[in-house]
Structure formats: C-alpha cells, structure tokens
Write an enzyme that holds these catalytic residues in place. Structure first.
Site, mmCIF file in Angstrom:
data_model
loop_
_atom_site.group_PDB
_atom_site.id
_atom_site.type_symbol
_atom_site.label_atom_id
_atom_site.label_comp_id
_atom_site.label_asym_id
_atom_site.label_seq_id
_atom_site.Cartn_x
_atom_site.Cartn_y
_atom_site.Cartn_z
ATOM 1 C CB SER A 167 7.901 1.571 7.239
ATOM 2 O OG SER A 167 8.421 0.382 6.706
ATOM 3 C CG MET A 191 -4.102 -3.570 6.679
ATOM 4 S SD MET A 191 -2.874 -2.993 7.861
ATOM 5 C CE MET A 191 -1.621 -2.401 6.730
ATOM 6 C CD GLN A 232 3.395 -5.290 3.444
ATOM 7 O OE1 GLN A 232 4.288 -4.442 3.551
ATOM 8 N NE2 GLN A 232 2.105 -4.957 3.452
ATOM 9 C CB THR A 278 7.355 -6.223 12.258
ATOM 10 O OG1 THR A 278 5.977 -6.264 12.670
ATOM 11 C CG2 THR A 278 8.201 -5.770 13.446
ATOM 12 C CB CYS A 308 -0.945 0.007 1.203
ATOM 13 S SG CYS A 308 -0.116 -0.103 2.800
ATOM 14 C CG ASN A 309 2.583 2.917 2.998
ATOM 15 O OD1 ASN A 309 1.691 3.686 2.677
ATOM 16 N ND2 ASN A 309 2.717 2.453 4.217
#
Length: 433
Positions: free
Chosen positions: A119, A203, A130, A125, A56-57
């Site tokens: 992050s 998630m 991922q 973590t 997602c980031n």
C-alpha cells in the site's frame, strides 16, 4: 490450475492510467461476469474463476483456470486484452504500466496486498476491507471457486497474523492524516476553516473524523443522497460542531463558502470543473482554497492546478507525506515477509489436501460397495443356518482379497518405468513397521 494476477497500482502507474482502467462499484459484478465470459471464450468446458480489486491506488485482476484449457501465457494475454478494452485504452499505452505474477508469486502478491505491505501507506488497514468487499461481490455472482476462494480466505488470515504479530502498522500516517497536513500547510490552524466533504463513502467518513478532531469552524457534506450525508454528519453535530448537508446538485452555489474541500465519489467523470472553481475563487475574493481529490477516477479537472489560489492535490500527491514515517515501519517488513513466505507454503499444502479428497471419497465408495456385497452374502448364509463363525471368516477373507486385488494387479501389470514407483507407494501403505 493456472493462477495469475495482473494490474496496475500506484507503484507502477500514474493516476491518469489508473483511472482509465478503474471499475466503479456499481458495475463491478457485471464486470466480473463479463471478464469470466471473455476468458472462457468459445470453450464451454472452461469455467475460469475471477476476482477484481479496484481502489484509488490499484486495479487488479485475479484469475484461476484449469491448465488443460489454457496454453502458457494465454490466460494472462486474455486478461490484459479485457482490461485494455474496458475503457478503450490502447494496449501499447497501458502495457508499460502493467505488472503480473503467476502461481506462487501471485499467491504471495495477494498476501502482501491484504497485509498492507504493497500500500501507499505501509501497513494500512483499509485495503483489507476493500479486498473483502471485492471478494464478497465475486462470491455473490459465483466467479469464485475451488482455487480463488481458499486463496482469499488464506489472505485474510495472513493479514490478521501480520497485523497481530508485527509492528507494520505502527507510526503510520493515513491518507486522512496526510490530507490534514496538506490543509495545515496553507491555513495553519484549521479551527477557523470551513471544511466540505463531497461523497459519503468509507474514505470520506475516515477523513471527516480526522478533520473533526481539529475542531474546524464548520463541517459540511455534499452527496447525491442527502439522507446518507445526514447519517454521516450526525456524529459531528453531537460534538457541538457547526454542520450542514446539501445535495450535490447544489454544490456550485455553496462551494465558495469552504476553505478545504475533500472529495471522493465513484463518478466516472470529474464533477468539479475549472469554471466552477474560478467562480468560487471570485466569490471568495481570491482567498486560497485547498482541494483534496481522493477519487480514482478523479473528481476535479486537473486544469484547476493552473489557478493561482487553488491548491489541488490528488491521491498521488499525498505520497510524500504518507512516506514520511515509512522508515520506522520498514523495520517490521522482514517479520511480515517471513510470515507471508510461510503462508504461501501453507496455502499449497491446503490445496494438495483438497486435491486428494475426491480420491479418498472414491476409495471409501469402493469400500462401502465391497462391504455391502459381502454383508448381503453373509446374511443369506446365516439365514440358511450356516455356522456364524465360519461365515464371518469367509467374509473377512473375501473383503481382504477384494482390497488386495487392486494393488497386486497394479504391481503385476505395471511397466518397467512405473514399477519402482508402485513398489515404493505400496510398501509405504502396507508397511508393518
């Protein structure tokens, strides 16, 4: 070998750019194969290594290739073109948000990402899990090799060292924790709220556990596969919480019942539109509803933000809360960066050792061949009745001469430019000190 890392993340690009290049889990392996073929082009001798990390980031590409087959910047240019072409993103629109790193800088970047230093939640973590899944997918389709495989093996060990020897993850506010804080801004105590989770992935599991600790009035799961949603909800049923599971196709008829909706699916298009929320608000008599969209690409249409009683938050909106405790974790950054710098050097030492393995094998093969030839000669002479000690002496002399021939020949025939290098190497090898 050439190594590059190229991509976008929450530091460099807004969510609409990140979602435009995201790779869904179900097409990841096909994308890996397609990327390698694109980088390979018409040269069958080039077999580039590739890995893709899409969360997602961030959306990142890692590539390694033999430098004989690629001119400077060619590998990076091809990787960028592939990334832009995936969802027909215009290159000039994407380029301002792209970052890239090469060689040791790319190694350092991988170590920082795996350790949670890059992050949104410093020291978190989840990124490591991922990354491991991404590398497992690349390994399954055979796009890893002698460069990327040891790179990510080292990345995972570096992440373990950073987490074990620093306080980088202390006092962190997770995405799940930030979601609760957003809901509490609107409703205060969540014990009278009904909470709906859309999806049943990792998630959602993390968020559901956090919300369950607040003892909400009800927890529900909406998922395409009801069985998977049931597996997730069972943990809350035994906690004496009211629970419900239903199919995603029934979402519209249930949505109005819930005060907080948290969504994180792998859909490539929004699954909740403006009209669905308008209908839900009308049925709720315009009581507020909190909508938390953790998906990239997004699950909610952005236009929902225009509705007065709908509080829609994207993954980027959580950054303010996530960063609240960041200053305390920054104190450990220096220690973590030292570990990473040391580990970059160690990684290249590992590669250097691997590079000499074929040479060592070649020397051993030559030695085995010499040994076999002289042993056969000695066996025949002893069988013919010659004195064993004389035969052994001859065999030792012959073996010594064979091994001395190559370095002596190299010294005698080396050019004036190379003679000093040969003298230093051979003197070191045959030093009697």
């Amino acid at each position: 070998m050439r190594l590059i890392n190229l991509g976008v993340n929450h530091h460099t690009a807004p969510i609409d750019i990140r979602e435009s290049v995201a790779v869904a889990p179900e097409v990841l392996q096909d994308s890996l194969i397609d990327l390698r073929q694109y980088l390979q082009g018409s040269n069958p001798d080039c077999r580039p290594e590739v890995a893709i990390l899409s969360t997602c980031n961030r959306m990142e590409i890692y590539c390694a290739a033999n430098d004989v087959g690629y001119e400077d910047h060619h590998l990076e240019s091809r990787a960028f073109d592939w990334l832009a072409a995936q969802n027909n993103v215009r290159s000039n629109e994407l380029r301002p948000y792209i970052y890239s790193a090469k060689e040791s800088d790319a190694v350092k970047h991988a170590f920082r990402v795996g350790s949670g230093l890059d992050s949104m939640v410093l020291g978190e973590t989840q990124i490591l899990g991922q990354m491991k899944k991404a590398i497992e997918s690349a390994n399954q389709v055979g796009t890893l090799g002698a460069y990327l495989k040891p790179l990510f093996d080292k990345t995972f060990s570096v992440a373990k060292e950073v987490r074990g020897n620093t306080q980088i993850g202390a006092h962190s506010v997770s995405i799940a924790g930030a979601s609760i804080k957003l809901a509490e801004r609107i409703f205060g105590d969540l014990s009278e709220c009904k909470v709906l989770f859309i999806g049943a992935g990792e998630m959602i599991g993390l968020c559901a556990n956090h919300f369950a600790s607040k003892k909400p009035k009800k927890i529900a799961i909406a998922n395409r596969t009801v069985d998977k949603g049931s597996d997730l909800i069972n943990a809350f049923t035994v906690q004496n919480l009211q629970t419900e599971v239903f199919s995603l196709s029934e979402l519209a008829q249930h949505l109005h019942q819930y005060d907080v909706v948290v969504s994180c699916t792998a859909s490539s298009l929004p699954i909740i539109g403006l009209g669905m929320i308008q209908t839900a608000l009308k049925s709720r008599q315009y009581r507020p509803i909190v909508l938390i969209d953790l998906a990239v690409p997004r699950d909610f249409e952005p236009e929902i933000k225009t509705l007065k009683d709908a509080y829609l938050y994207s993954i980027d909106d959580l950054g303010e809360i996530v960063n609240a405790g960041k200053s305390r974790r920054l104190e450990s950054m220096g220690e973590a960066e030292k570990i990473i710098e040391k580990s970059v050097t160690e990684f290249y030492q590992i590669l250097e050792k691997k590079a000499v393995v074929p040479i060592i094998k070649s020397i051993q093969d030559v030695g085995d061949r010499f040994q076999k030839i002289e042993l056969e000669k000695a066996s025949r002479r002893i069988a013919n009745g010659e004195d064993p000690m004389s035969v052994m002496a001859s065999m030792a002399t012959a073996l010594a001469n064979k091994f001395m021939h190559a370095p002596i020949h190299a010294l005698q025939n080396s050019s004036s430019e190379n003679i000093e290098d040969f003298k230093k190497v051979i003197s070191t090898i045959y030093s009697t000190k």
